[in-house]
Every structure is written in C-alpha cells, then in structure tokens.
Write a protein that holds these residues in place. Structure first.
Motif, mmCIF file in Angstrom:
data_model
loop_
_atom_site.group_PDB
_atom_site.id
_atom_site.type_symbol
_atom_site.label_atom_id
_atom_site.label_comp_id
_atom_site.label_asym_id
_atom_site.label_seq_id
_atom_site.Cartn_x
_atom_site.Cartn_y
_atom_site.Cartn_z
ATOM 1 N N THR A 259 -10.320 -59.980 -53.466
ATOM 2 C CA THR A 259 -10.239 -58.708 -54.174
ATOM 3 C C THR A 259 -10.808 -57.646 -53.250
ATOM 4 O OG1 THR A 259 -12.454 -58.787 -55.178
ATOM 5 C CG2 THR A 259 -10.670 -59.947 -56.341
ATOM 6 N N MET A 260 -10.732 -56.415 -53.640
ATOM 7 C CA MET A 260 -11.291 -55.349 -52.816
ATOM 8 C C MET A 260 -12.812 -55.392 -52.789
ATOM 9 S SD MET A 260 -8.680 -54.135 -51.492
ATOM 10 C CE MET A 260 -9.551 -52.889 -50.530
ATOM 11 N N GLU A 261 -13.411 -56.155 -53.697
ATOM 12 C CA GLU A 261 -14.869 -56.216 -53.744
ATOM 13 C C GLU A 261 -15.434 -57.464 -53.057
ATOM 14 O OE1 GLU A 261 -13.270 -53.442 -56.231
ATOM 15 O OE2 GLU A 261 -12.969 -55.609 -56.584
ATOM 16 N N VAL A 262 -14.740 -58.595 -53.183
ATOM 17 C CA VAL A 262 -15.319 -59.846 -52.691
ATOM 18 C C VAL A 262 -14.209 -60.863 -52.454
ATOM 19 C CG1 VAL A 262 -15.660 -60.869 -54.984
ATOM 20 C CG2 VAL A 262 -17.182 -61.522 -53.097
ATOM 21 N N SER A 263 -14.496 -61.842 -51.597
ATOM 22 C CA SER A 263 -13.542 -62.928 -51.336
ATOM 23 C C SER A 263 -14.236 -64.264 -51.517
ATOM 24 C CB SER A 263 -12.983 -62.834 -49.911
ATOM 25 O OG SER A 263 -12.272 -61.633 -49.711
ATOM 26 N N THR A 264 -13.472 -65.246 -51.939
ATOM 27 C CA THR A 264 -13.957 -66.623 -51.957
ATOM 28 C C THR A 264 -13.121 -67.420 -50.970
ATOM 29 O OG1 THR A 264 -12.494 -67.163 -53.805
ATOM 30 C CG2 THR A 264 -14.767 -66.520 -54.327
ATOM 31 N N TYR A 265 -13.686 -68.509 -50.477
ATOM 32 C CA TYR A 265 -13.097 -69.170 -49.315
ATOM 33 C C TYR A 265 -12.456 -70.507 -49.670
ATOM 34 C CZ TYR A 265 -16.071 -65.615 -47.342
ATOM 35 O OH TYR A 265 -16.665 -64.418 -47.083
ATOM 36 N N ALA A 266 -11.486 -70.871 -48.870
ATOM 37 C CA ALA A 266 -10.760 -72.116 -49.065
ATOM 38 C C ALA A 266 -11.646 -73.307 -48.723
ATOM 39 C CB ALA A 266 -9.500 -72.129 -48.191
ATOM 40 N N CYS A 267 -11.217 -74.469 -49.130
ATOM 41 C CA CYS A 267 -11.940 -75.698 -48.807
ATOM 42 C C CYS A 267 -11.638 -76.111 -47.371
ATOM 43 C CB CYS A 267 -11.547 -76.808 -49.786
ATOM 44 S SG CYS A 267 -9.782 -77.207 -49.751
ATOM 45 N N LEU A 268 -12.322 -77.161 -46.913
ATOM 46 C CA LEU A 268 -12.091 -77.694 -45.569
ATOM 47 C C LEU A 268 -10.685 -78.294 -45.491
ATOM 48 C CD1 LEU A 268 -15.461 -79.599 -45.025
ATOM 49 C CD2 LEU A 268 -14.837 -77.363 -44.105
ATOM 50 N N PRO A 269 -10.045 -78.197 -44.323
ATOM 51 C CA PRO A 269 -10.500 -77.596 -43.070
ATOM 52 C C PRO A 269 -10.188 -76.108 -42.961
ATOM 53 C CG PRO A 269 -8.393 -78.620 -42.717
ATOM 54 C CD PRO A 269 -8.740 -78.873 -44.165
ATOM 55 N N PHE A 270 -9.479 -75.585 -43.993
ATOM 56 C CA PHE A 270 -8.875 -74.262 -43.857
ATOM 57 C C PHE A 270 -9.901 -73.132 -43.802
ATOM 58 C CE2 PHE A 270 -5.970 -77.067 -46.276
ATOM 59 C CZ PHE A 270 -5.088 -77.301 -45.235
ATOM 60 N N LYS A 271 -11.109 -73.381 -44.304
ATOM 61 C CA LYS A 271 -12.164 -72.367 -44.247
ATOM 62 C C LYS A 271 -12.415 -71.899 -42.818
ATOM 63 C CE LYS A 271 -16.602 -73.489 -44.829
ATOM 64 N NZ LYS A 271 -17.911 -73.803 -45.436
ATOM 65 N N PHE A 272 -12.165 -72.787 -41.851
ATOM 66 C CA PHE A 272 -12.425 -72.456 -40.447
ATOM 67 C C PHE A 272 -11.152 -72.235 -39.637
ATOM 68 C CE2 PHE A 272 -16.176 -75.000 -41.743
ATOM 69 C CZ PHE A 272 -17.154 -74.033 -41.538
ATOM 70 N N GLU A 273 -10.002 -72.093 -40.302
ATOM 71 C CA GLU A 273 -8.734 -71.970 -39.588
ATOM 72 C C GLU A 273 -7.991 -70.709 -40.017
ATOM 73 O OE1 GLU A 273 -7.977 -76.751 -38.772
ATOM 74 O OE2 GLU A 273 -6.615 -75.667 -40.113
ATOM 75 N N ALA A 274 -8.625 -69.564 -39.791
ATOM 76 C CA ALA A 274 -8.015 -68.296 -40.180
ATOM 77 C C ALA A 274 -6.829 -67.969 -39.275
ATOM 78 C CB ALA A 274 -9.050 -67.176 -40.094
ATOM 79 N N GLY A 275 -5.811 -67.377 -39.872
ATOM 80 C CA GLY A 275 -4.680 -66.897 -39.094
ATOM 81 C C GLY A 275 -3.670 -67.988 -38.784
ATOM 82 N N THR A 276 -2.607 -67.571 -38.110
ATOM 83 C CA THR A 276 -1.558 -68.515 -37.729
ATOM 84 C C THR A 276 -2.064 -69.419 -36.609
ATOM 85 O OG1 THR A 276 0.192 -66.959 -38.331
ATOM 86 C CG2 THR A 276 0.778 -68.752 -36.826
ATOM 87 N N PRO A 277 -2.041 -70.725 -36.803
ATOM 88 C CA PRO A 277 -2.528 -71.632 -35.767
ATOM 89 C C PRO A 277 -1.503 -71.811 -34.653
ATOM 90 C CG PRO A 277 -1.709 -72.895 -37.615
ATOM 91 C CD PRO A 277 -1.598 -71.447 -38.014
ATOM 92 N N ASP A 278 -1.933 -72.453 -33.581
ATOM 93 C CA ASP A 278 -1.023 -72.825 -32.499
ATOM 94 C C ASP A 278 -0.281 -74.087 -32.940
ATOM 95 O OD1 ASP A 278 0.308 -73.504 -30.208
ATOM 96 O OD2 ASP A 278 -1.469 -73.652 -28.937
ATOM 97 N N VAL A 279 0.744 -73.898 -33.757
ATOM 98 C CA VAL A 279 1.431 -75.040 -34.369
ATOM 99 C C VAL A 279 2.028 -75.941 -33.298
ATOM 100 C CG1 VAL A 279 3.182 -75.759 -36.015
ATOM 101 C CG2 VAL A 279 1.931 -73.615 -36.391
ATOM 102 N N ALA A 280 2.688 -75.346 -32.312
ATOM 103 C CA ALA A 280 3.284 -76.143 -31.247
ATOM 104 C C ALA A 280 2.222 -76.914 -30.481
ATOM 105 C CB ALA A 280 4.073 -75.246 -30.298
ATOM 106 N N GLY A 281 1.097 -76.251 -30.184
ATOM 107 C CA GLY A 281 0.022 -76.914 -29.464
ATOM 108 C C GLY A 281 -0.572 -78.071 -30.245
#
Length: 407
Positions: A259-281
């Motif tokens: 929300t514009m006020e606060v965010s809650t975070y995803a569970c593992l492993p996605f909490k540490f994998e922000a953005g588009t990953p190097d899928v090919a790699g």
C-alpha cells in the motif's frame, strides 16, 4: 574412480582455439571456468524457446520458464544437500551473496557485537564486513596467518567471545588454494552461539559440499566458477536464520502486499529475490550442476587433487620457484613466484601468455595475504576438470622459458 578426460575436453568448444599461435592451456579457472556445450546450448535454447518473465504470468511461456528455473533451484538444493529448496537464494554471485548477509545482518547488530573474519579472505569477504563495522560500530576481528600462509587456528579461542555474532571464512583460499579448517571453526562458533558464513566460491566446484553435515549457517558461491554462466550465484541460508533477516532489495516479487503506507514481504526464497532474475543464468547453472553430477564430484575432486600434486611436484624442481603454503593441503590452485630480483608476477604471466598459457597474476583481490608475505602478487595456476598433466608439462616448459628470459 576414473574420468574420460578427452571426452570431457571435447565438450568445451573454447579448448579448440589457439592463443598467440599456440593451443590454449587454460589455468585460470579460479577466476572463471570455461563452459561445456550443454550449458551453452541451454542458454540458447532458453532465449529461442522459453524466453519469458517468471512467476508472474499465466501464459505458457511464463509457466515453462518458471518451471525450468525452479527445477534448477531444486538441483542446487540437492547438490549442496540443503534441507529445503527455499533455503536456496539466487543472487548475482558470491560477492552479492555475502553483501546480502552483511547488509541484512547489520540491522540486527549493535556496537557491542563482534564479527570475525580472516587474513586469508578475498576482498569480497573483507570489505562488506568493514562497511558493517563502520555502520554499526560492531568490532571486526580477524584470524591471522602463520608465517607459512595458513590460518593460525590456535588464535580462534582468544578471538571468540559471547559478543561474537558471526564468523566469515572461505573454505578454500582463492589466492593460495589452501583448504581452511571450516569444520573446527563452525563447531567453535556454534559453541558461542555465533553464526558462520562460508565463502564456497573456490570449494564448491572442486569438492562435495553437504551444508547439513557441515552445519554452516550460510554458504555463498558462484555459477561461473563451476562451469555455469556468469552473473548468477547462490546464497544458502538456514531457514530459521533467513526468516530473521530483513529484505535486501525492495521491488517486485519480494512483496506480499503493498500500500502507499506500508508493505509486507513474501516468504522464502522470494523475500530476497526482488526484480526479474537472470532466468537464463539460473537454468544454465542447473545444466552445469547436471554436468558435474554426470562426471561425479568425488571423481572431479580426486582427479584435480592429482593435478595440484603434480604441479607442486614439477614446480619443486626449480630452485628459482617459491611455492606459497607449499606444505598445506591445496584444492584447485597453486600460487608461486620466481625468486629473481626485480621480477614481478605479471612478467611471468606475459611470457606464459605468449605460449598460449593463461594464468592469473597479481594480488588476486586478496591484498592482506600479499602484505603478509611482503610481495605485490603471485602467479596462480588454477585447474578445472578438463585440464591435464600434459598441459602442466607445457606450462612447466613455458616457465623454463620465463626463467631464462628473466634470470
């Protein structure tokens, strides 16, 4: 256990090329390894047939790409024997994996806490902890080297205290190829309630790693040093510890609700994998794991140990050669210099390059080790599964030329 080296070599297209009119002898695997055809094919195949963003689309390409990426995560989980696949975090490499831990754990530290590193570390396992110390006030200590260039593990008991929160150490030195006693370090650290981060960049390609048997809290390593693509790395962390750490990067994929006020975070492993990953790699790294598994990591370990021992034996024939940490157990690499006045390691490297032989020269991003020995750098020969004793003999002949020219 035997390996068919010629069959293995045939899978690496780059080994067919010449450098300065000579067949390539590639002894710089500690910096990056070459890639087998199966990894190259997987990269091409992904971009030709499956190219799509992952986890976000209901369309077929996205689902196929996601399945391939998560299959690679499970391959890596099995490769290091992690308990859960969500304990495997994708990063850009060992350096980012270490920085992820450093930046997130710093939010849990106070000026009363202590971190222990060692004098044998790569800069990527020194500088992040210096930054953490400057940011938090936590005290940074280090295990020194002996005169021979191995960790003085006898100093660890004096360095450890109830204030120690983390010990960070490489399993194998990138600069010297020395194997460090991580089992002892982990046991002593846990007795004080401290976590342990292992830099496995130089060990994972060469020896079997079982994170549950080691009981390490974190393990960082890179794909490009184990026959995979550049730009992809792994951070393993125990589930309960990763859940204690805050996010590293903010953005898409790592959130549950925003929300514009606060965010809650995803569970593992996605909490540490922000953005588009190097899928090919990531998929390419999975193919590299398959390649290693097909040969067998134990067979690789045995064969490469023979290469290291043979190299030390051949180098020992020369009075002009000083081998660093010669009597220590090595893995994957040997580091040395010529004992000739005014000769720099780069002089040796340039002569060897004219013979088509690729070695690494300089401080290897490990300047404290060089300061310890009072030298600007070394010549490092580092090996992969495709290297041979015949190549070592070519390297020794090239070194003879260097000694004649520089002596």
């Amino acid at each position: 256990m035997s390996v068919d080296i010629q069959h293995i070599r045939s899978q690496f297209p780059i080994l067919n090329r010449e450098v300065n009119g000579k067949p390539l002898v590639y002894f710089d695997n500690g910096a990056t390894s070459q890639k087998p055809q199966v990894v190259l094919d997987v990269l091409d195949n992904y971009y030709e047939k499956y190219n799509a963003n992952v986890h976000r689309g209901i369309h077929t390409l996205s689902q196929e790409a996601t399945d391939l990426m998560e299959e690679s995560r499970r391959k890596i989980q099995a490769f290091i024997n992690a308990k859960h696949d969500h304990e495997v975090i994708f990063t850009r490499g060992t350096t980012e994996s270490i920085n992820l831990v450093a930046n997130t754990i710093s939010q849990l530290l106070t000026a009363d806490d202590e971190i222990i590193i060692t004098e044998i570390e790569h800069h990527s396992n020194i500088v992040p902890w210096q930054l953490v110390s400057q940011r938090t006030g936590a005290k940074l200590k280090y295990i020194p080297l002996t005169a021979d260039g191995i960790l003085d593990i006898t100093k660890l008991d004096d360095l450890l205290s109830d204030k120690t929160k983390l010990i960070c150490v490489n399993q194998v030195s990138n600069a010297l190829g020395v194997i460090n006693p991580i089992e002892t370090i982990i046991e002593k650290a846990h007795a004080k309630g401290a976590w342990v981060l292992i830099d496995g960049a130089q060990s994972v390609p060469h020896t079997k790693i079982d994170v549950q048997a080691l009981d390490c809290d974190f393990l960082a390593f890179s794909g490009h040093k184990m026959y995979g693509p550049t730009g992809i790395g792994i951070l393993y962390g125990k589930e309960d510890i990763l859940n204690q750490l805050p996010p590293f990067h903010g953005g898409g994929e790592m959130i549950k609700d925003v929300t514009m006020e606060v965010s809650t975070y995803a569970c593992l492993p996605f909490k540490f994998e922000a953005g588009t990953p190097d899928v090919a790699g990531i998929i390419g790294l999975g193919a590299a794991v398959d390649f290693i598994n097909e040969i067998g990591i134990d067979a690789i370990h045995t064969y490469e140990d023979e290469l290291v021992e043979y190299t030390i034996q051949r180098l020992s024939e020369f009075d002009e050669v000083e081998i660093y940490a010669k009597d220590a157990k090595h893995s994957g690499a040997v580091s040395f210099n010529l004992k000739l006045d005014g000769v720099h390691s780069s002089d040796v490297g340039m002569i060897l390059d004219k013979k088509g032989i690729a070695v690494r020269t300089g401080h290897h991003c490990a300047q404290p080790i060089m300061h310890h020995f009072g030298i600007p750098g070394t010549v490092r020969a580092s090996f992969g599964i495709y290297n041979t004793k015949e190549e070592i003999d070519i390297f020794i002949d090239g070194l003879k030329t260097a000694i004649r020219m520089l002596g």
